[in-house]
Design a protein around this motif. Structure first.
Motif, PDB file in Angstrom:
ATOM      1  N   VAL A 155      39.342  37.030  42.226  1.00  0.00           N
ATOM      2  CA  VAL A 155      38.366  37.982  41.689  1.00  0.00           C
ATOM      3  C   VAL A 155      37.527  38.537  42.825  1.00  0.00           C
ATOM      4  O   VAL A 155      37.422  37.933  43.898  1.00  0.00           O
ATOM      5  N   PRO A 156      36.903  39.708  42.627  1.00  0.00           N
ATOM      6  CA  PRO A 156      36.017  40.257  43.657  1.00  0.00           C
ATOM      7  C   PRO A 156      34.847  39.305  43.896  1.00  0.00           C
ATOM      8  O   PRO A 156      34.449  38.554  43.000  1.00  0.00           O
ATOM      9  N   VAL A 178      28.455  43.219  48.774  1.00  0.00           N
ATOM     10  CA  VAL A 178      29.544  42.260  48.960  1.00  0.00           C
ATOM     11  C   VAL A 178      30.642  42.486  47.926  1.00  0.00           C
ATOM     12  O   VAL A 178      31.837  42.407  48.231  1.00  0.00           O
ATOM     13  N   SER A 179      30.249  42.803  46.701  1.00  0.00           N
ATOM     14  CA  SER A 179      31.225  42.996  45.625  1.00  0.00           C
ATOM     15  C   SER A 179      32.122  44.204  45.840  1.00  0.00           C
ATOM     16  O   SER A 179      33.167  44.337  45.195  1.00  0.00           O
ATOM     17  N   GLU A 180      31.726  45.112  46.740  1.00  0.00           N
ATOM     18  CA  GLU A 180      32.520  46.314  47.002  1.00  0.00           C
ATOM     19  C   GLU A 180      33.394  46.176  48.242  1.00  0.00           C
ATOM     20  O   GLU A 180      34.139  47.108  48.578  1.00  0.00           O
ATOM     21  N   MET A 181      33.327  45.056  48.902  1.00  0.00           N
ATOM     22  CA  MET A 181      34.133  44.852  50.103  1.00  0.00           C
ATOM     23  C   MET A 181      35.564  44.468  49.725  1.00  0.00           C
ATOM     24  O   MET A 181      35.804  43.941  48.635  1.00  0.00           O
ATOM     25  N   LEU A 183      37.545  42.163  49.642  1.00  0.00           N
ATOM     26  CA  LEU A 183      37.703  40.714  49.695  1.00  0.00           C
ATOM     27  C   LEU A 183      37.993  40.189  48.294  1.00  0.00           C
ATOM     28  O   LEU A 183      37.619  40.804  47.293  1.00  0.00           O
ATOM     29  N   TRP A 184      38.649  39.048  48.229  1.00  0.00           N
ATOM     30  CA  TRP A 184      38.913  38.381  46.953  1.00  0.00           C
ATOM     31  C   TRP A 184      38.576  36.911  47.109  1.00  0.00           C
ATOM     32  O   TRP A 184      38.722  36.349  48.192  1.00  0.00           O
ATOM     33  N   GLU A 185      38.099  36.301  46.025  1.00  0.00           N
ATOM     34  CA  GLU A 185      37.786  34.877  46.083  1.00  0.00           C
ATOM     35  C   GLU A 185      38.513  34.125  44.968  1.00  0.00           C
ATOM     36  O   GLU A 185      38.961  34.724  43.979  1.00  0.00           O
ATOM     37  N   ASN A 186      38.633  32.821  45.156  1.00  0.00           N
ATOM     38  CA  ASN A 186      39.314  31.973  44.192  1.00  0.00           C
ATOM     39  C   ASN A 186      38.601  32.027  42.846  1.00  0.00           C
ATOM     40  O   ASN A 186      37.419  31.732  42.737  1.00  0.00           O
ATOM     41  N   GLY A 187      39.356  32.369  41.790  1.00  0.00           N
ATOM     42  CA  GLY A 187      38.774  32.440  40.457  1.00  0.00           C
ATOM     43  C   GLY A 187      39.287  31.374  39.516  1.00  0.00           C
ATOM     44  O   GLY A 187      38.993  31.396  38.320  1.00  0.00           O
ATOM     45  N   GLY A 188      40.083  30.408  40.055  1.00  0.00           N
ATOM     46  CA  GLY A 188      40.621  29.363  39.201  1.00  0.00           C
ATOM     47  C   GLY A 188      41.795  29.861  38.383  1.00  0.00           C
ATOM     48  O   GLY A 188      42.569  30.692  38.837  1.00  0.00           O
ATOM     49  N   TYR A 189      41.946  29.346  37.153  1.00  0.00           N
ATOM     50  CA  TYR A 189      43.028  29.728  36.246  1.00  0.00           C
ATOM     51  C   TYR A 189      44.377  29.656  36.969  1.00  0.00           C
ATOM     52  O   TYR A 189      45.091  30.649  37.099  1.00  0.00           O
ATOM     53  N   PHE A 190      44.696  28.447  37.402  1.00  0.00           N
ATOM     54  CA  PHE A 190      45.923  28.194  38.143  1.00  0.00           C
ATOM     55  C   PHE A 190      47.116  28.031  37.204  1.00  0.00           C
ATOM     56  O   PHE A 190      47.001  27.481  36.110  1.00  0.00           O
ATOM     57  N   ARG A 226      39.906  42.189  37.846  1.00  0.00           N
ATOM     58  CA  ARG A 226      38.588  42.822  37.977  1.00  0.00           C
ATOM     59  C   ARG A 226      37.820  42.862  36.652  1.00  0.00           C
ATOM     60  O   ARG A 226      36.766  43.465  36.564  1.00  0.00           O
ATOM     61  N   GLY A 227      38.370  42.242  35.630  1.00  0.00           N
ATOM     62  CA  GLY A 227      37.700  42.223  34.336  1.00  0.00           C
ATOM     63  C   GLY A 227      36.629  41.157  34.273  1.00  0.00           C
ATOM     64  O   GLY A 227      36.119  40.688  35.300  1.00  0.00           O
ATOM     65  N   PHE A 228      36.309  40.734  33.065  1.00  0.00           N
ATOM     66  CA  PHE A 228      35.242  39.749  32.886  1.00  0.00           C
ATOM     67  C   PHE A 228      35.655  38.399  33.464  1.00  0.00           C
ATOM     68  O   PHE A 228      36.710  37.853  33.124  1.00  0.00           O
ATOM     69  N   TRP A 229      34.830  37.869  34.319  1.00  0.00           N
ATOM     70  CA  TRP A 229      35.025  36.537  34.911  1.00  0.00           C
ATOM     71  C   TRP A 229      33.649  36.038  35.332  1.00  0.00           C
ATOM     72  O   TRP A 229      32.959  36.692  36.116  1.00  0.00           O
TER      73      TRP A 229
END
Length: 262
Positions: A155-156, A178-181, A183-190, A226-229
């Motif tokens: 996720v962003p 930062v949210s517009e850079m 970059l992506w970060e770990n959002g779980g849901y493996f 990029r949706g709700f998280w």
């Protein structure tokens, strides 16, 4: 598919004081704790076999399910002083409660429940305190069609801060949220295959060890979303979710949307 949920951490940033020993997944959002919302999400997609990796405050989670009250979140008819449920939440769920240690890293917790996965080729795993409305069925379908050893939602960045670009004379050239850079970060849901266990050492971490090694081998798949998280790392974030729930703004509750007649 079985769902492994990591719910044994201390959650220090969510605690109100030294006397508060309630684990973070048991923080309330509406009438139910976070872990319930996460489990209802998975159940909405047909995944109702859960393996809970317990640790700190495990008795709170056990007691919640052992004394579960269906009437809290289901309609019912009271007849002769006894409730007759019109719907149920967890009647068809299978939940394994496994103590995986107080100090264990996420990867070690996963290792300690491997025997409860019955050797299934693929299984799901997640933190018990992150909510989303992502299409899990598409996520699983995409992974199943690949030869990857693991998939993770990315996720962003969620930070509200800004990054500043400076020249050698310390003059600012640009300011970017930062949210517009890019970059992506770990959002779980493996979504994982048994292969992941080959890359998690004793005491190791799922992401830093298992996923990182798979990434080096080109066997880690990302699912950008990029949706709700929303995470709940702090009291402020949990309050925001609770407030949204009270106002009827709960996009993660896909099971509620499914009950609305067409």
């Amino acid at each position: 598919m079985k769902v492994v949920l990591f719910c044994g951490g201390y959650g220090m940033r969510m605690r109100n004081g030294a006397a508060d020993d309630v684990p973070k997944p048991m923080a309330m959002v509406g009438p139910r704790p976070l872990i319930w919302h996460v489990m209802r999400y998975y159940a909405h997609f047909g995944h109702t076999e859960f393996v809970l990796c317990l640790g700190y405050g495990a008795h709170h989670i056990k007691n919640f399910f052992l004394n579960y009250e269906e009437t809290t979140s289901n309609d019912f008819v009271l007849r002769g002083g006894k409730p007759e449920l019109l719907s149920t939440d967890i009647a068809d769920w299978s939940i394994s409660f496994i103590q995986t240690g107080i100090e264990s890293a996420i990867g070690e917790r996963l290792r300690r429940v491997r025997e409860h996965l019955d050797g299934d080729e693929m299984f799901l795993a997640n933190y018990a305190d992150v909510l989303t409305d992502a299409p899990l069925d598409l996520m699983v379908e995409r992974f199943a069609a690949s030869d990857a050893g693991a998939s993770m939602m990315v996720v962003p960045p969620q930070s509200s801060f800004h990054c500043v670009e400076m020249g050698e004379d310390n003059r600012v050239g640009a300011i970017t949220a930062v949210s517009e850079m890019p970059l992506w970060e770990n959002g779980g849901y493996f979504v994982l295959r048994q292969e992941v266990f080959d890359h998690i050492p004793a005491g190791g971490d799922l992401v830093a060890d298992g996923c990182a090694e798979l990434a080096k081998r080109g066997r880690l798949l990302a699912y950008p979303y990029r949706g709700f998280w929303k995470p709940t790392d702090t009291v402020k974030e949990r309050f925001a979710l609770d407030d949204g729930y009270a106002r009827g703004e709960r996009p993660w509750a896909l099971w509620e949307h499914a009950r609305v007649p067409a």
